[in-house]
Design a protein around this motif. Sequence first.
Motif, mmCIF file in Angstrom:
data_model
loop_
_atom_site.group_PDB
_atom_site.id
_atom_site.type_symbol
_atom_site.label_atom_id
_atom_site.label_comp_id
_atom_site.label_asym_id
_atom_site.label_seq_id
_atom_site.Cartn_x
_atom_site.Cartn_y
_atom_site.Cartn_z
ATOM 1 N N GLU A 189 0.835 -1.205 0.000
ATOM 2 C CA GLU A 189 0.000 0.000 0.000
ATOM 3 C C GLU A 189 0.863 1.245 0.000
ATOM 4 O O GLU A 189 0.610 2.201 -0.739
ATOM 5 N N LEU A 190 1.876 1.205 0.857
ATOM 6 C CA LEU A 190 2.767 2.353 0.974
ATOM 7 C C LEU A 190 3.429 2.673 -0.364
ATOM 8 O O LEU A 190 3.453 3.820 -0.811
ATOM 9 N N ALA A 191 3.935 1.649 -1.020
ATOM 10 C CA ALA A 191 4.615 1.877 -2.295
ATOM 11 C C ALA A 191 3.646 2.453 -3.329
ATOM 12 O O ALA A 191 3.990 3.377 -4.078
ATOM 13 N N VAL A 192 2.431 1.923 -3.347
ATOM 14 C CA VAL A 192 1.455 2.381 -4.348
ATOM 15 C C VAL A 192 1.009 3.805 -4.045
ATOM 16 O O VAL A 192 0.976 4.672 -4.937
ATOM 17 N N LEU A 193 0.674 4.063 -2.783
ATOM 18 C CA LEU A 193 0.281 5.423 -2.417
ATOM 19 C C LEU A 193 1.424 6.401 -2.692
ATOM 20 O O LEU A 193 1.199 7.520 -3.178
ATOM 21 N N GLY A 194 2.631 5.978 -2.385
ATOM 22 C CA GLY A 194 3.785 6.830 -2.629
ATOM 23 C C GLY A 194 3.939 7.157 -4.104
ATOM 24 O O GLY A 194 4.149 8.305 -4.480
ATOM 25 N N ALA A 195 3.806 6.154 -4.945
ATOM 26 C CA ALA A 195 3.917 6.389 -6.387
ATOM 27 C C ALA A 195 2.864 7.401 -6.829
ATOM 28 O O ALA A 195 3.160 8.328 -7.598
ATOM 29 N N LEU A 196 1.655 7.258 -6.314
ATOM 30 C CA LEU A 196 0.589 8.177 -6.713
ATOM 31 C C LEU A 196 0.779 9.570 -6.108
ATOM 32 O O LEU A 196 0.156 10.530 -6.558
ATOM 33 N N SER A 197 1.634 9.671 -5.082
ATOM 34 C CA SER A 197 1.911 10.994 -4.513
ATOM 35 C C SER A 197 2.799 11.805 -5.456
ATOM 36 O O SER A 197 2.910 13.018 -5.331
ATOM 37 N N GLU B 229 0.812 8.431 7.432
ATOM 38 C CA GLU B 229 0.679 7.499 8.561
ATOM 39 C C GLU B 229 1.572 6.270 8.338
ATOM 40 O O GLU B 229 2.305 5.844 9.233
ATOM 41 N N LEU B 230 1.497 5.708 7.143
ATOM 42 C CA LEU B 230 2.307 4.523 6.844
ATOM 43 C C LEU B 230 3.794 4.853 6.868
ATOM 44 O O LEU B 230 4.616 4.052 7.309
ATOM 45 N N LEU B 231 4.145 6.038 6.374
ATOM 46 C CA LEU B 231 5.557 6.425 6.359
ATOM 47 C C LEU B 231 6.110 6.495 7.777
ATOM 48 O O LEU B 231 7.292 6.225 8.010
ATOM 49 N N ARG B 232 5.248 6.847 8.729
ATOM 50 C CA ARG B 232 5.725 6.986 10.110
ATOM 51 C C ARG B 232 5.810 5.654 10.832
ATOM 52 O O ARG B 232 6.404 5.561 11.904
ATOM 53 N N GLU B 233 5.178 4.626 10.275
ATOM 54 C CA GLU B 233 5.267 3.327 10.935
ATOM 55 C C GLU B 233 6.668 2.753 10.783
ATOM 56 O O GLU B 233 7.392 3.098 9.857
ATOM 57 N N ALA B 234 7.009 1.884 11.709
ATOM 58 C CA ALA B 234 8.352 1.304 11.691
ATOM 59 C C ALA B 234 8.556 0.524 10.405
ATOM 60 O O ALA B 234 7.703 -0.268 10.023
ATOM 61 N N PRO B 235 9.684 0.766 9.733
ATOM 62 C CA PRO B 235 9.972 0.009 8.507
ATOM 63 C C PRO B 235 10.121 -1.469 8.833
ATOM 64 O O PRO B 235 10.745 -1.832 9.823
ATOM 65 N N GLU B 236 9.502 -2.272 8.018
ATOM 66 C CA GLU B 236 9.586 -3.706 8.240
ATOM 67 C C GLU B 236 10.766 -4.264 7.458
ATOM 68 O O GLU B 236 10.889 -4.042 6.264
ATOM 69 N N SER B 237 11.633 -4.947 8.175
ATOM 70 C CA SER B 237 12.757 -5.560 7.474
ATOM 71 C C SER B 237 12.458 -7.043 7.299
ATOM 72 O O SER B 237 12.260 -7.757 8.257
ATOM 73 N N ARG C 76 16.706 15.506 -3.282
ATOM 74 C CA ARG C 76 17.698 15.039 -2.312
ATOM 75 C C ARG C 76 17.337 13.645 -1.807
ATOM 76 O O ARG C 76 18.208 12.811 -1.574
ATOM 77 N N PHE C 77 16.027 13.404 -1.645
ATOM 78 C CA PHE C 77 15.613 12.117 -1.078
ATOM 79 C C PHE C 77 15.929 10.976 -2.032
ATOM 80 O O PHE C 77 16.422 9.929 -1.618
ATOM 81 N N ARG D 37 13.578 -5.322 -1.034
ATOM 82 C CA ARG D 37 12.487 -4.606 -0.362
ATOM 83 C C ARG D 37 13.040 -3.945 0.874
ATOM 84 O O ARG D 37 13.024 -4.512 1.964
ATOM 85 N N ASN D 38 13.508 -2.740 0.694
ATOM 86 C CA ASN D 38 14.129 -2.011 1.792
ATOM 87 C C ASN D 38 13.171 -0.942 2.315
ATOM 88 O O ASN D 38 13.004 0.119 1.719
ATOM 89 N N GLY D 39 12.554 -1.251 3.446
ATOM 90 C CA GLY D 39 11.529 -0.371 4.005
ATOM 91 C C GLY D 39 12.062 1.004 4.363
ATOM 92 O O GLY D 39 11.338 2.001 4.260
ATOM 93 N N VAL D 40 13.313 1.071 4.792
ATOM 94 C CA VAL D 40 13.891 2.365 5.162
ATOM 95 C C VAL D 40 14.062 3.236 3.916
ATOM 96 O O VAL D 40 13.674 4.407 3.904
ATOM 97 N N LEU D 41 14.617 2.657 2.857
ATOM 98 C CA LEU D 41 14.816 3.449 1.630
ATOM 99 C C LEU D 41 13.472 3.860 1.041
ATOM 100 O O LEU D 41 13.318 4.967 0.518
ATOM 101 N N LEU D 42 12.485 2.971 1.134
ATOM 102 C CA LEU D 42 11.157 3.316 0.630
ATOM 103 C C LEU D 42 10.644 4.570 1.332
ATOM 104 O O LEU D 42 10.091 5.476 0.698
ATOM 105 N N ARG D 43 10.835 4.615 2.638
ATOM 106 C CA ARG D 43 10.355 5.776 3.398
ATOM 107 C C ARG D 43 11.175 7.026 3.105
ATOM 108 O O ARG D 43 10.639 8.128 2.987
ATOM 109 N N LEU D 44 12.476 6.853 2.986
ATOM 110 C CA LEU D 44 13.321 8.018 2.704
ATOM 111 C C LEU D 44 13.009 8.597 1.327
ATOM 112 O O LEU D 44 13.031 9.811 1.139
ATOM 113 N N PHE D 45 12.708 7.695 0.397
ATOM 114 C CA PHE D 45 12.416 8.178 -0.956
ATOM 115 C C PHE D 45 11.236 9.150 -0.943
ATOM 116 O O PHE D 45 11.208 10.124 -1.689
ATOM 117 N N PHE D 46 10.267 8.860 -0.080
ATOM 118 C CA PHE D 46 9.106 9.751 0.038
ATOM 119 C C PHE D 46 9.300 10.724 1.199
ATOM 120 O O PHE D 46 8.343 11.131 1.854
#
Lengths: 176, 176
Positions: free
Chosen positions: A8-16, A77-85, A140-141, B89-98
Amino acid sequence: MRKRSQTELAVLGALSLAPMSGYRVRAEILSTLGHFWAESFGQIYPTLARLEAAGLVARDGNALYVLTEPGRLRLVELLREAPESSPPRNGVLLRLFFGRELGIDGCLELFDQMEREVQEKLRALAEIRAELDPGDPDERFALITVSAGEHSGRATLAWIAESRAALTVPPMRPKV
Amino acid sequence: MRKRSQTELAVLGALSLAPMSGYRVRAEILSTLGHFWAESFGQIYPTLARLEAAGLVARDGNALYVLTEPGRLRLVELLREAPESSPPRNGVLLRLFFGRELGIDGCLELFDQMEREVQEKLRALAEIRAELDPGDPDERFALITVSAGEHSGRATLAWIAESRAALTVPPMRPKV
DNA sequence: CTCCCCATGTAACTGGTTACATGATTCA
DNA sequence: TGAATCATGTAACCAGTTACATGGGGAG
């Protein structure tokens, strides 16, 4: 955090970034996030359907998906959640660990192949970097994610060189 | 190569070290391969059952699993197959990208958290390294996997330092 | 008019995790 | 005797890939 949310995060991010079709979402993830993220068709379309049902995305006049305001809130909200490794699974290290069974030559082949892959990856990253403007605050990001890949790639090359030497030079017992 | 085979590989590899119970196989994978590989109970027991049915492993007098000769051949065969790299699938980079949506502060928190995790990982690797004998030809392979983690960890720390600076120093347009 | 890319989806399968259930052994 | 660890397994669920099916539109 369920893994589901990361798609969801990746898709929402792409649409952002811009309104786009599902097909484009996939292309965008492939080309822009490709060096650290992957999604397949089989995930993207059902996810878009779910997001639309939940009112987080909508279709515009050209049938493109757009992020709604609730969608943007959900994204943050999703961006603030802990990244899942995801649990680590490194096939190369697994094989090297059992190098006694594989044999030195097999290990050296692994290094050769990995070295080529890393060099290829570094080339691809250099291309991406060349297209980014370091002065643009928004980019930069993206640059930071490129830099992550570069650091990791260079570290891998150094490790390969070191490990090749460790395997080819006969091991010495430290002098007593 | 099916992913299935990689679990087989890990289990056969563990049994190549010594005969052991399924429980021990899991403990061994957790402690010895843990920094680059993971398997869950739900995978290990069914895999052992399959391997036993295929005659690749057997139970000894104490009901411990032992690698049979066909099992060892299969292990070498699997070791020679191309390592499968799971899609990145790097959750940290995904978040940093956005990061534009997340905000600078959120990014800096990601760095802080990741830095702590990497330092913890490096500490754990240092402990493993201390227990290995660099003069033992068999343990060179384990050392190589430890070294991979150390290189990667140090690269990550360098990247974090660099990226933190890039985010906190206001970006400058290059002078014309 | 044919081929390729854009576009949307679904179904079957695989791989993997988690939680649950069960019981033996050991040791304080 | 009760807690911790060793030990074995299963069922339900979730995530993700792959292959398939379908069709529109533009370029050559």
